[in-house]
Scaffold this active site. Structure first.
Site, PDB file in Angstrom:
ATOM      1  N   ASP A  43       6.564 -27.372   1.391  1.00 48.75           N
ATOM      2  CA  ASP A  43       7.001 -26.516   2.471  1.00 48.75           C
ATOM      3  C   ASP A  43       7.763 -27.361   3.668  1.00 48.75           C
ATOM      4  OD1 ASP A  43       5.561 -24.594   1.084  1.00 48.75           O
ATOM      5  OD2 ASP A  43       4.046 -24.619   2.591  1.00 48.75           O
ATOM      6  N   ALA A  44       7.404 -28.608   3.722  1.00 51.97           N
ATOM      7  CA  ALA A  44       8.146 -29.315   4.913  1.00 51.97           C
ATOM      8  C   ALA A  44       9.521 -29.751   4.436  1.00 51.97           C
ATOM      9  CB  ALA A  44       7.385 -30.638   4.803  1.00 51.97           C
ATOM     10  N   ASP A  45       9.825 -29.827   3.053  1.00 46.91           N
ATOM     11  CA  ASP A  45      11.349 -29.881   2.766  1.00 46.91           C
ATOM     12  C   ASP A  45      12.002 -28.836   2.876  1.00 46.91           C
ATOM     13  OD1 ASP A  45      10.699 -32.347   0.144  1.00 46.91           O
ATOM     14  OD2 ASP A  45      11.049 -32.736   2.260  1.00 46.91           O
ATOM     15  N   TYR A  46      11.360 -27.647   2.352  1.00 45.10           N
ATOM     16  CA  TYR A  46      11.988 -26.388   2.675  1.00 45.10           C
ATOM     17  C   TYR A  46      12.405 -26.044   4.003  1.00 45.10           C
ATOM     18  CZ  TYR A  46      12.529 -21.090   2.459  1.00 45.10           C
ATOM     19  OH  TYR A  46      13.172 -19.769   2.405  1.00 45.10           O
ATOM     20  N   ASP A  47      11.271 -26.238   4.943  1.00 47.29           N
ATOM     21  CA  ASP A  47      11.826 -25.926   6.327  1.00 47.29           C
ATOM     22  C   ASP A  47      12.912 -26.989   6.706  1.00 47.29           C
ATOM     23  OD1 ASP A  47       9.678 -24.103   6.325  1.00 47.29           O
ATOM     24  OD2 ASP A  47       8.030 -25.516   7.133  1.00 47.29           O
ATOM     25  N   SER A  92      -2.042  11.616  -9.619  1.00 51.17           N
ATOM     26  CA  SER A  92      -2.963  11.871  -8.550  1.00 51.17           C
ATOM     27  C   SER A  92      -4.313  11.989  -9.399  1.00 51.17           C
ATOM     28  CB  SER A  92      -2.788  12.895  -7.492  1.00 51.17           C
ATOM     29  OG  SER A  92      -2.567  14.001  -8.170  1.00 51.17           O
ATOM     30  N   GLU A 126     -15.942   3.198  -8.233  1.00 48.09           N
ATOM     31  CA  GLU A 126     -15.359   2.103  -7.539  1.00 48.09           C
ATOM     32  C   GLU A 126     -15.010   2.733  -6.281  1.00 48.09           C
ATOM     33  OE1 GLU A 126     -11.235   0.985  -8.816  1.00 48.09           O
ATOM     34  OE2 GLU A 126     -11.770   2.134 -10.371  1.00 48.09           O
ATOM     35  N   LYS A 128     -12.675   4.126  -3.378  1.00 48.83           N
ATOM     36  CA  LYS A 128     -11.297   4.794  -3.299  1.00 48.83           C
ATOM     37  C   LYS A 128     -10.539   4.284  -2.122  1.00 48.83           C
ATOM     38  CE  LYS A 128      -8.745   8.958  -3.525  1.00 48.83           C
ATOM     39  NZ  LYS A 128      -7.943   8.849  -2.440  1.00 48.83           N
ATOM     40  N   ASP A 130      -8.146   3.701   0.961  1.00 40.88           N
ATOM     41  CA  ASP A 130      -7.405   4.644   1.609  1.00 40.88           C
ATOM     42  C   ASP A 130      -5.899   3.858   2.003  1.00 40.88           C
ATOM     43  OD1 ASP A 130      -6.315   6.730   2.925  1.00 40.88           O
ATOM     44  OD2 ASP A 130      -7.489   6.493   4.834  1.00 40.88           O
ATOM     45  N   ARG A 149       4.578   5.227  -5.945  1.00 40.38           N
ATOM     46  CA  ARG A 149       4.037   6.175  -6.867  1.00 40.38           C
ATOM     47  C   ARG A 149       5.209   7.280  -6.717  1.00 40.38           C
ATOM     48  NH1 ARG A 149      -1.385   9.665  -6.431  1.00 40.38           N
ATOM     49  NH2 ARG A 149      -0.491  10.179  -4.474  1.00 40.38           N
ATOM     50  N   GLU A 184      -3.529  -0.421  -5.233  1.00 38.79           N
ATOM     51  CA  GLU A 184      -3.376  -0.069  -3.698  1.00 38.79           C
ATOM     52  C   GLU A 184      -2.896  -1.091  -2.767  1.00 38.79           C
ATOM     53  OE1 GLU A 184      -4.094   4.023  -2.147  1.00 38.79           O
ATOM     54  OE2 GLU A 184      -3.823   3.159  -4.150  1.00 38.79           O
ATOM     55  N   TYR A 236      -6.469  -1.705  -9.905  1.00 44.16           N
ATOM     56  CA  TYR A 236      -7.491  -0.963 -10.436  1.00 44.16           C
ATOM     57  C   TYR A 236      -7.334  -0.044 -11.557  1.00 44.16           C
ATOM     58  CZ  TYR A 236      -5.152   2.493  -7.629  1.00 44.16           C
ATOM     59  OH  TYR A 236      -4.153   3.494  -7.070  1.00 44.16           O
ATOM     60  N   LYS A 324     -14.927  12.379  -2.714  1.00 43.09           N
ATOM     61  CA  LYS A 324     -14.508  12.227  -1.472  1.00 43.09           C
ATOM     62  C   LYS A 324     -15.743  12.079  -0.530  1.00 43.09           C
ATOM     63  CE  LYS A 324     -10.692  11.982  -0.553  1.00 43.09           C
ATOM     64  NZ  LYS A 324      -9.708  12.965  -0.373  1.00 43.09           N
ATOM     65  N   CYS A 429       5.827  40.944  12.347  1.00 41.96           N
ATOM     66  CA  CYS A 429       6.058  39.723  11.980  1.00 41.96           C
ATOM     67  C   CYS A 429       6.832  39.289  13.123  1.00 41.96           C
ATOM     68  CB  CYS A 429       7.449  39.680  11.011  1.00 41.96           C
ATOM     69  SG  CYS A 429       8.034  38.240  10.863  1.00 41.96           S
ATOM     70  N   CYS A 432      10.893  38.275  12.971  1.00 43.38           N
ATOM     71  CA  CYS A 432      11.911  39.518  12.827  1.00 43.38           C
ATOM     72  C   CYS A 432      11.583  40.858  13.020  1.00 43.38           C
ATOM     73  CB  CYS A 432      12.401  39.545  11.093  1.00 43.38           C
ATOM     74  SG  CYS A 432      11.222  40.098  10.057  1.00 43.38           S
ATOM     75  N   CYS A 447       4.842  39.542   5.897  1.00 41.82           N
ATOM     76  CA  CYS A 447       5.988  40.168   6.560  1.00 41.82           C
ATOM     77  C   CYS A 447       6.994  40.882   5.308  1.00 41.82           C
ATOM     78  CB  CYS A 447       6.891  39.107   7.011  1.00 41.82           C
ATOM     79  SG  CYS A 447       8.452  39.487   7.674  1.00 41.82           S
ATOM     80  N   CYS A 453      14.221  38.096   7.084  1.00 38.38           N
ATOM     81  CA  CYS A 453      13.429  37.264   7.845  1.00 38.38           C
ATOM     82  C   CYS A 453      13.929  35.845   7.816  1.00 38.38           C
ATOM     83  CB  CYS A 453      11.863  37.194   7.517  1.00 38.38           C
ATOM     84  SG  CYS A 453      10.830  36.451   8.462  1.00 38.38           S
TER      85      CYS A 453
END
Length: 748
Positions: A43-47, A92, A126, A128, A130, A149, A184, A236, A324, A429, A432, A447, A453
């Protein structure tokens, strides 16, 4: 670095040469680190290389290269997301909300597989997550592609961004030649809080919740921004594989963990619904302490062989379900009730709320379903909420679960303002002025204005360009509404003539409109041209026909295969659809007359009289249409009604003239003895369940119908076959038994 000359002593020629060398060295280091997961320098050489490059550019800014390492992190910033077609669709999950839903899930699988209630059947359970679904493709152990997805079939290429996520290995050992890992992307609560604090310090808008933050971070066009965001990844599942990972879900997850992926430690093997519900309760209790958002528990059949037998519906697997968590609620004031007119003309009441946070999301609007719901009754007139109606000014309880649209659940009458008046649902409506009627047996008022409309026209166009329909990049709901208001696009077909009407060389050009330019206009034209070729199911769904959602559109596409076949069937069935409506009316009249006369209603004669005189062709087309699994009389009538309206049919025909409609992929099997044939299963099947038989036949390119007609090619009759077998003999349709079916198509 010690042997390099000082910056101040460099000549311009030396500086240019060194910048070229630094670009090469840093690009190689990036590839080794981000792509091969095998760093070649420290990392030092890269920097040090990066610092040297920046210093030279600082002294000689005019020598800065187009591929300058100072503008790159791992890979050059993307100019836009290309599309990726998933080899295996990313589907899904169907949802469950109550314990009895899980019991039914287990029973449904047993029925499908023909298993007894006491036969052993294991499931995984397992959390789910979010977050945002992501698919990672490895070839020869190398990460070569990452994709969102999207619509399940086509996603966005976010490979450069995925490489910045520490939980995602750039290289894995001892993996199958082709391995597509799915999981996820999410953001932990602590990381989310820190990110929002940084946003506030910079004077930038904070994110609403961790999921939004994760989604926005993953879809940055510049991977440097993604690299700054604390994203995590749980694996998963999997997509395309050159070689199976294991025989079970749990075994496959262990393989993924062995490859270096994070697998949720709360995944547990359960021996049935009772154990699944116990683990669900345990996870729910732990939810607040997990440090990341979950919105339920996912159950999957553990045996991968059984997963294969169960297969998929049009958009969800049969072998998995998401349980859920209960809806989260909050109380707030209902400011107003507005009426929105949808693409089918339905008048939908919307609650405008004083903003309130529900489950971490600020909610200011909620659905009120229909006029009965506002009045405190169900469609049958029975009281709901104890008969309490909903009025403007009321304090109402709002609830939401996951991404479900917020709903109004209850009313606090003790806080109702003095003088609050019952809400009067409009009979015309609001867009319209046309009559808004409510048909017998329908819970929705609609309507009657049709194409005159503006709300229906705009909503149809918004639906037409939506993600699950034509999904034209750069032409979303806002743009198409603007074009409609200005008179440039009045119907879907107009979208495909935009270039010839408002393209280069025309007196009025899109590029000269406010908010547009030459590049954005050309991009829109090209995106439109890319959508001239469209799958049949997407076209059907895009038309916005009432009752025809994504699933029904897929069922119709799978059954008829081509647009021409669908149109011919609907046109031929039209007289029968009219008879069906007349028969319903005759039945209602007979019931009413019988009630007044105190006698038993004669339903069958009343209905049969209407069908007399109908041609055999029309009846056969109707039986074929309504016999499609998942398509009944309601959808069939909606199709016929839409296709028989002169203005709407002309609009559809004008649209199709601009398109190349791809036949349904499920109909492309040509080397099967039942490909393209209509098959009916009847009686008791002993070697397979009815559901397995249907899935197997459709996989071989057959249409499976629930009724026998002149269009039926084959009837598979088991013991106890009754009227369907009799009708098949009358029509001269070929009949075979279950053994004959397996001789014909082979065993799966």
């Amino acid at each position: 670095m010690a042997d390099r000359p000082g910056i101040d002593t460099l000549t311009e020629q030396q500086a240019a040469a060194e910048l070229a060398e630094l670009a090469r060295l840093i690009a190689r280091a990036n590839e080794a680190y981000h792509t091969k997961d095998a760093p070649e320098i420290s990392d030092a050489d890269y920097d040090a290389l990066k610092v040297r490059n920046a210093a030279i550019e600082g002294r000689f800014p005019h020598l800065k290269r187009p591929d300058s390492p100072s503008e790159q992190v791992g890979a050059p910033p993307a100019q836009g997301f290309t599309q990726v077609r998933h080899k295996v669709r990313m589907l899904s999950l169907s949802n469950a909300f109550a314990p009895e839903d899980i019991t039914e899930f287990d029973a449904r699988i047993r029925r499908y597989l023909g298993l007894s209630s006491d036969a052993p059947l294991a499931f995984t359970a397992e959390p789910k997550i979010d977050g945002v679904s992501l698919s990672l493709r490895y070839e020869g152990g190398e990460l070569v592609q990452a994709a969102t997805r999207g619509d399940g079939s086509v996603g966005e290429n976010v490979t450069a961004n995925a490489r910045t996520i520490s939980d995602i290995p750039a290289r894995i050992d001892n993996a199958p030649e082709v391995l597509e890992v799915r999981g996820e992307v999410y953001m932990a609560h602590a990381d989310f809080a820190a990110l929002n604090e940084r946003q506030a310090q910079r004077g930038e808008k904070p994110f609403a919740n961790p999921r939004n933050a994760a989604a926005g971070s993953l879809r940055q066009l510049d991977p440097r921004i993604t690299a700054e965001r604390p994203l995590r990844f749980f694996a998963y599942a999997w997509g395309e594989l050159s070689k199976p990972l294991a025989d079970t879900q749990t075994g496959a997850l262990k393989r993924l963990a062995g490859f270096g992926f994070a697998v949720n430690p709360l995944t547990e093997l359960c021996d049935g619904p009772d154990a699944m519900l116990v683990h669900y309760a345990r996870i729910e209790q732990m939810r607040a302490e997990l440090g990341y958002d979950i919105d339920g528990v996912v159950y999957k059949i553990d045996d991968l062989g059984l997963q294969a037998r169960l297969g998929f519906r049009s958009s969800t697997p049969r072998w998995a379900i998401a349980h859920k968590f209960p809806a989260e609620t909050a109380w707030t004031r209902l400011v107003a009730i507005d009426i929105q007119v949808g693409r089918t003309g339905a008048l939908s009441p919307v609650a405008r709320l004083h903003p309130v946070t529900v489950g971490g999301v600020v909610v200011s609007n909620a659905t009120l379903h229909n006029e009965d719901y506002i009045a405190g009754r169900d469609a049958s007139g029975n009281p709901i909420r104890g008969g309490k109606d909903i009025r403007e000014g009321d304090w109402v309880q709002v609830y939401r679960a996951g991404d479900v649209i917020p709903k109004v659940a209850d009313v606090d009458l003790s806080r109702r303002p003095e003088g609050a008046q019952p809400y009067v649902f409009p009979t015309t409506c609001p867009e319209c002025g046309s009559d808004a009627i409510r048909e017998e047996g329908d819970s929705v008022r609609s309507c009657t204005g049709g194409l005159i409309c503006p709300a229906q026209a705009v909503e149809k166009l918004r639906h037409f360009v939506s993600r699950a329909a034509f999904d034209i990049e750069g032409l979303g709901a806002r743009q198409v509404e603007q074009l409609y208001r200005d008179g440039w696009v009045r119907e879907p077909a107009d979208i495909f003539t935009l270039r010839e009407r408002y393209g280069p060389g025309r007196p009025t050009q899109l590029k000269n409109r406010e908010g547009w330019g030459e590049k954005s206009a050309n991009n829109i034209f090209e995106a439109i041209d890319e959508r001239r070729k469209i799958p049949l199911a997407r076209l059907i769904f895009s038309l916005g026909i009432r009752h025809v959602g994504e699933v029904a559109a897929a069922d119709l596409a799978r059954h008829f295969g081509t647009w021409q076949a669908l149109v011919a069937a609907v046109d031929t069935a039209a007289p029968a659809a009219e008879c069906h409506l007349q028969a319903d009316a005759a039945e209602a009249a007979e019931r009413q007359a019988a009630a007044q006369e105190g006698r038993r209603a004669r339903i069958k004669p009343a209905r049969d009289a209407v069908w007399e005189g109908l041609t055999p062709e029309a009846r056969a087309a109707w039986d074929d249409l309504t016999g499609i699994d998942g398509i009944g009389a309601t959808v069939a009538v909606a199709l016929v009604t839409s296709f028989r309206q002169e203005a709407e049919r002309a609009s559809i025909d004008r649209l199709v003239e601009h398109l190349e409609v791809e036949p349904d992929e499920g109909r492309q099997v040509t080397d099967s003895p039942v490909a393209g044939k209509t098959v009916v299963f009847t009686g008791t099947l002993e070697r397979m369940t009815r559901a397995e038989a249907k899935a197997r036949a459709e996989a071989l390119g057959a249409r499976v119908s629930g009724s026998v007609s002149a269009k039926t090619d084959l009837v598979v009759a088991g013991p106890g076959a009754g009227s369907k077998e009799k009708k098949a003999r009358e029509l001269g349709v070929e009949i075979i038994d279950e053994d004959g079916w397996f001789e014909l198509v082979g065993t799966p």
